[in-house]
Motif scaffolding. Structure first.
Motif, PDB file in Angstrom:
ATOM      1  N   LYS A 125      49.643  32.959  37.563  1.00 18.28           N
ATOM      2  CA  LYS A 125      49.423  33.178  38.993  1.00 18.28           C
ATOM      3  C   LYS A 125      48.516  34.385  39.227  1.00 18.28           C
ATOM      4  O   LYS A 125      47.670  34.376  40.126  1.00 18.28           O
ATOM      5  N   THR A 126      48.689  35.435  38.405  1.00 20.48           N
ATOM      6  CA  THR A 126      47.844  36.621  38.541  1.00 20.48           C
ATOM      7  C   THR A 126      46.383  36.293  38.262  1.00 20.48           C
ATOM      8  O   THR A 126      45.474  36.728  38.991  1.00 20.48           O
ATOM      9  N   LYS A 127      46.142  35.503  37.211  1.00 15.63           N
ATOM     10  CA  LYS A 127      44.768  35.116  36.874  1.00 15.63           C
ATOM     11  C   LYS A 127      44.151  34.256  37.978  1.00 15.63           C
ATOM     12  O   LYS A 127      42.956  34.378  38.279  1.00 15.63           O
ATOM     13  N   LYS A 128      44.937  33.405  38.570  1.00 15.61           N
ATOM     14  CA  LYS A 128      44.411  32.558  39.639  1.00 15.61           C
ATOM     15  C   LYS A 128      44.066  33.399  40.874  1.00 15.61           C
ATOM     16  O   LYS A 128      43.070  33.126  41.564  1.00 15.61           O
ATOM     17  N   LYS A 129      44.880  34.407  41.164  1.00 16.68           N
ATOM     18  CA  LYS A 129      44.577  35.304  42.283  1.00 16.68           C
ATOM     19  C   LYS A 129      43.283  36.074  42.018  1.00 16.68           C
ATOM     20  O   LYS A 129      42.445  36.255  42.916  1.00 16.68           O
ATOM     21  N   LEU A 130      43.116  36.516  40.760  1.00 15.44           N
ATOM     22  CA  LEU A 130      41.906  37.244  40.399  1.00 15.44           C
ATOM     23  C   LEU A 130      40.673  36.350  40.515  1.00 15.44           C
ATOM     24  O   LEU A 130      39.613  36.774  40.972  1.00 15.44           O
ATOM     25  N   GLU A 131      40.823  35.093  40.134  1.00 16.67           N
ATOM     26  CA  GLU A 131      39.722  34.140  40.257  1.00 16.67           C
ATOM     27  C   GLU A 131      39.332  33.951  41.723  1.00 16.67           C
ATOM     28  O   GLU A 131      38.146  33.889  42.068  1.00 16.67           O
ATOM     29  N   LEU A 138      31.656  36.299  45.241  1.00 16.66           N
ATOM     30  CA  LEU A 138      30.472  35.502  44.932  1.00 16.66           C
ATOM     31  C   LEU A 138      29.805  34.989  46.217  1.00 16.66           C
ATOM     32  O   LEU A 138      28.575  34.904  46.301  1.00 16.66           O
ATOM     33  N   LYS A 139      30.624  34.678  47.227  1.00 17.09           N
ATOM     34  CA  LYS A 139      30.064  34.196  48.496  1.00 17.09           C
ATOM     35  C   LYS A 139      29.218  35.273  49.188  1.00 17.09           C
ATOM     36  O   LYS A 139      28.281  34.961  49.922  1.00 17.09           O
ATOM     37  N   LYS A 140      29.558  36.557  48.954  1.00 15.15           N
ATOM     38  CA  LYS A 140      28.870  37.649  49.628  1.00 15.15           C
ATOM     39  C   LYS A 140      27.714  38.222  48.805  1.00 15.15           C
ATOM     40  O   LYS A 140      26.933  39.018  49.318  1.00 15.15           O
ATOM     41  N   ALA A 141      27.646  37.861  47.527  1.00 13.37           N
ATOM     42  CA  ALA A 141      26.585  38.394  46.671  1.00 13.37           C
ATOM     43  C   ALA A 141      25.245  37.809  47.082  1.00 13.37           C
ATOM     44  O   ALA A 141      25.132  36.627  47.423  1.00 13.37           O
ATOM     45  N   SER A 145      21.106  38.871  39.876  1.00 16.30           N
ATOM     46  CA  SER A 145      21.829  39.569  38.798  1.00 16.30           C
ATOM     47  C   SER A 145      23.317  39.661  39.106  1.00 16.30           C
ATOM     48  O   SER A 145      24.172  39.482  38.233  1.00 16.30           O
ATOM     49  N   GLU A 146      23.640  39.934  40.399  1.00 15.83           N
ATOM     50  CA  GLU A 146      25.040  40.008  40.803  1.00 15.83           C
ATOM     51  C   GLU A 146      25.719  38.644  40.658  1.00 15.83           C
ATOM     52  O   GLU A 146      26.840  38.532  40.154  1.00 15.83           O
ATOM     53  N   ILE A 147      25.017  37.600  41.095  1.00 11.90           N
ATOM     54  CA  ILE A 147      25.579  36.246  41.024  1.00 11.90           C
ATOM     55  C   ILE A 147      25.867  35.851  39.580  1.00 11.90           C
ATOM     56  O   ILE A 147      26.939  35.314  39.258  1.00 11.90           O
ATOM     57  N   LEU A 148      24.905  36.141  38.698  1.00  6.81           N
ATOM     58  CA  LEU A 148      25.084  35.782  37.296  1.00  6.81           C
ATOM     59  C   LEU A 148      26.254  36.541  36.679  1.00  6.81           C
ATOM     60  O   LEU A 148      27.050  35.984  35.901  1.00  6.81           O
ATOM     61  N   GLU A 149      26.382  37.815  37.020  1.00  5.91           N
ATOM     62  CA  GLU A 149      27.469  38.626  36.465  1.00  5.91           C
ATOM     63  C   GLU A 149      28.830  38.133  36.953  1.00  5.91           C
ATOM     64  O   GLU A 149      29.781  38.013  36.180  1.00  5.91           O
ATOM     65  N   ILE A 150      28.895  37.815  38.233  1.00  2.00           N
ATOM     66  CA  ILE A 150      30.162  37.324  38.793  1.00  2.00           C
ATOM     67  C   ILE A 150      30.532  35.975  38.191  1.00  2.00           C
ATOM     68  O   ILE A 150      31.696  35.720  37.841  1.00  2.00           O
ATOM     69  N   GLN A 153      32.054  36.398  34.838  1.00  2.00           N
ATOM     70  CA  GLN A 153      33.446  36.847  34.921  1.00  2.00           C
ATOM     71  C   GLN A 153      34.365  35.689  35.309  1.00  2.00           C
ATOM     72  O   GLN A 153      35.465  35.530  34.761  1.00  2.00           O
ATOM     73  N   ILE A 154      33.912  34.868  36.240  1.00  2.00           N
ATOM     74  CA  ILE A 154      34.719  33.717  36.665  1.00  2.00           C
ATOM     75  C   ILE A 154      34.932  32.758  35.501  1.00  2.00           C
ATOM     76  O   ILE A 154      36.030  32.203  35.319  1.00  2.00           O
ATOM     77  N   SER A 155      33.879  32.542  34.695  1.00  2.00           N
ATOM     78  CA  SER A 155      33.995  31.645  33.542  1.00  2.00           C
ATOM     79  C   SER A 155      35.032  32.163  32.542  1.00  2.00           C
ATOM     80  O   SER A 155      35.846  31.389  32.010  1.00  2.00           O
ATOM     81  N   THR A 156      35.025  33.485  32.306  1.00  2.00           N
ATOM     82  CA  THR A 156      36.003  34.081  31.387  1.00  2.00           C
ATOM     83  C   THR A 156      37.426  33.909  31.907  1.00  2.00           C
ATOM     84  O   THR A 156      38.345  33.552  31.159  1.00  2.00           O
ATOM     85  N   ILE A 157      37.593  34.158  33.209  1.00  2.00           N
ATOM     86  CA  ILE A 157      38.927  34.028  33.806  1.00  2.00           C
ATOM     87  C   ILE A 157      39.397  32.577  33.759  1.00  2.00           C
ATOM     88  O   ILE A 157      40.565  32.286  33.486  1.00  2.00           O
ATOM     89  N   ARG A 158      38.463  31.646  34.002  1.00  2.00           N
ATOM     90  CA  ARG A 158      38.815  30.226  33.973  1.00  2.00           C
ATOM     91  C   ARG A 158      39.305  29.814  32.587  1.00  2.00           C
ATOM     92  O   ARG A 158      40.271  29.050  32.454  1.00  2.00           O
ATOM     93  N   GLU A 159      38.672  30.317  31.527  1.00  2.00           N
ATOM     94  CA  GLU A 159      39.116  30.027  30.159  1.00  2.00           C
ATOM     95  C   GLU A 159      40.528  30.553  29.925  1.00  2.00           C
ATOM     96  O   GLU A 159      41.365  29.884  29.292  1.00  2.00           O
ATOM     97  N   GLU A 160      40.795  31.758  30.427  1.00  2.00           N
ATOM     98  CA  GLU A 160      42.133  32.334  30.260  1.00  2.00           C
ATOM     99  C   GLU A 160      43.169  31.521  31.030  1.00  2.00           C
ATOM    100  O   GLU A 160      44.293  31.316  30.548  1.00  2.00           O
TER     101      GLU A 160
END
Length: 247
Positions: A125-131, A138-141, A145-150, A153-160
């Motif tokens: 649940k914590t990981k889903k909240k972080l995602e 991402l909507k506000k970026a 460079s910001e979009i790619l970085e975010i 991070q989302i891809s890493t969290i999704r794997e976890e």
């Protein structure tokens, strides 16, 4: 003074890497128990024992996932691996035990994994909240460079998240279905065992003799040029000896 415009730049946001506090998990979680059993016993009739186990499987809505049988010098045996719904575990053990005078092996284990289940659920649940927080950022970026970085991070969290979901499903499957291993066997009379053993040895001796004779014939065939030379050489020597005797 007019209100200052809110910046939506990624680097001015609250640090998204800081995970939100773990959500409160309902502590009234049903107890999670993994049950397993190993049974071994002797029987006078393998077929009757198997029929009894099949009946117990049907009554408990279980399923046989592995079935093997064999014979050694002293016994005929059969091994079964069975998956049983955990709520029917005790009933299945009782049904199989009927008519068994004693068990050579009867191991029953129960592992409480409730704490592990709660911990996995909380972390998921914590990981889903972080995602969700990263998706909002991402909507506000507005920089590439910001979009790619975010997105990284989302891809890493999704794997976890997927990893923890897999662990949770595996844990739930072990809790919902118990594994029971059953081995039952019939002792072969000693005289019958000796006969089988002697016949086996006799057949092995016949096979060994046949292969030895075959090897000898093959060896002779492979040496045929030397045999011909020897015969020719012996012929001329014998002919020469006969001439000397005549002289």
């Amino acid at each position: 003074m007019p209100a200052k415009a809110e910046s939506v730049s990624y680097d001015r946001q609250a640090d998204p890497l800081q995970a939100p506090p773990p959500p409160k998990v309902d502590q009234q979680v049903e107890q999670k128990i993994i049950k397993e059993a190993t049974l071994k016993f002797e029987t006078d009739n393998l077929e009757n024992s198997f029929a009894q186990i099949q009946k117990a499987v049907a009554n408990s809505k279980a399923r046989i996932i592995n079935d093997s049988e064999g014979k050694d010098f002293a016994t005929l045996f059969r091994n079964l691996t069975i998956k049983v719904p955990s709520q029917n575990f005790d009933r299945f053990i009782n049904d199989v035990s009927k008519g068994v005078s004693y068990f050579e092996v009867k191991n029953i284990s129960a592992q409480d994994v409730t704490e592990q289940y709660i911990d996995l659920t909380s972390r998921l649940k914590t990981k889903k909240k972080l995602e969700e927080r990263y998706l909002e950022i991402l909507k506000k970026a507005n920089k590439v460079s910001e979009i790619l970085e975010i997105e990284e991070q989302i891809s890493t969290i999704r794997e976890e998240i997927e990893s923890k979901e897999g662990q949770l499903k595996y844990l739930e499957s072990r809790v919902s279905e118990s594994t029971i291993t059953i081995e039952f066997y019939k002792t072969i009379p000693e005289k019958e065992g000796v006969k089988i053993s002697y016949g086996s040895k006799l057949w092995s001796a016949i096979e060994s003799g046949f292969y030895t004779l075959s090897d000898l014939l093959l060896s002779l065939l492979s040496a045929w040029p030397f045999v011909i030379l020897f015969v020719v050489f012996a012929y001329f020597i014998r002919k020469r000896l006969k001439r000397r005797k005549k002289e």
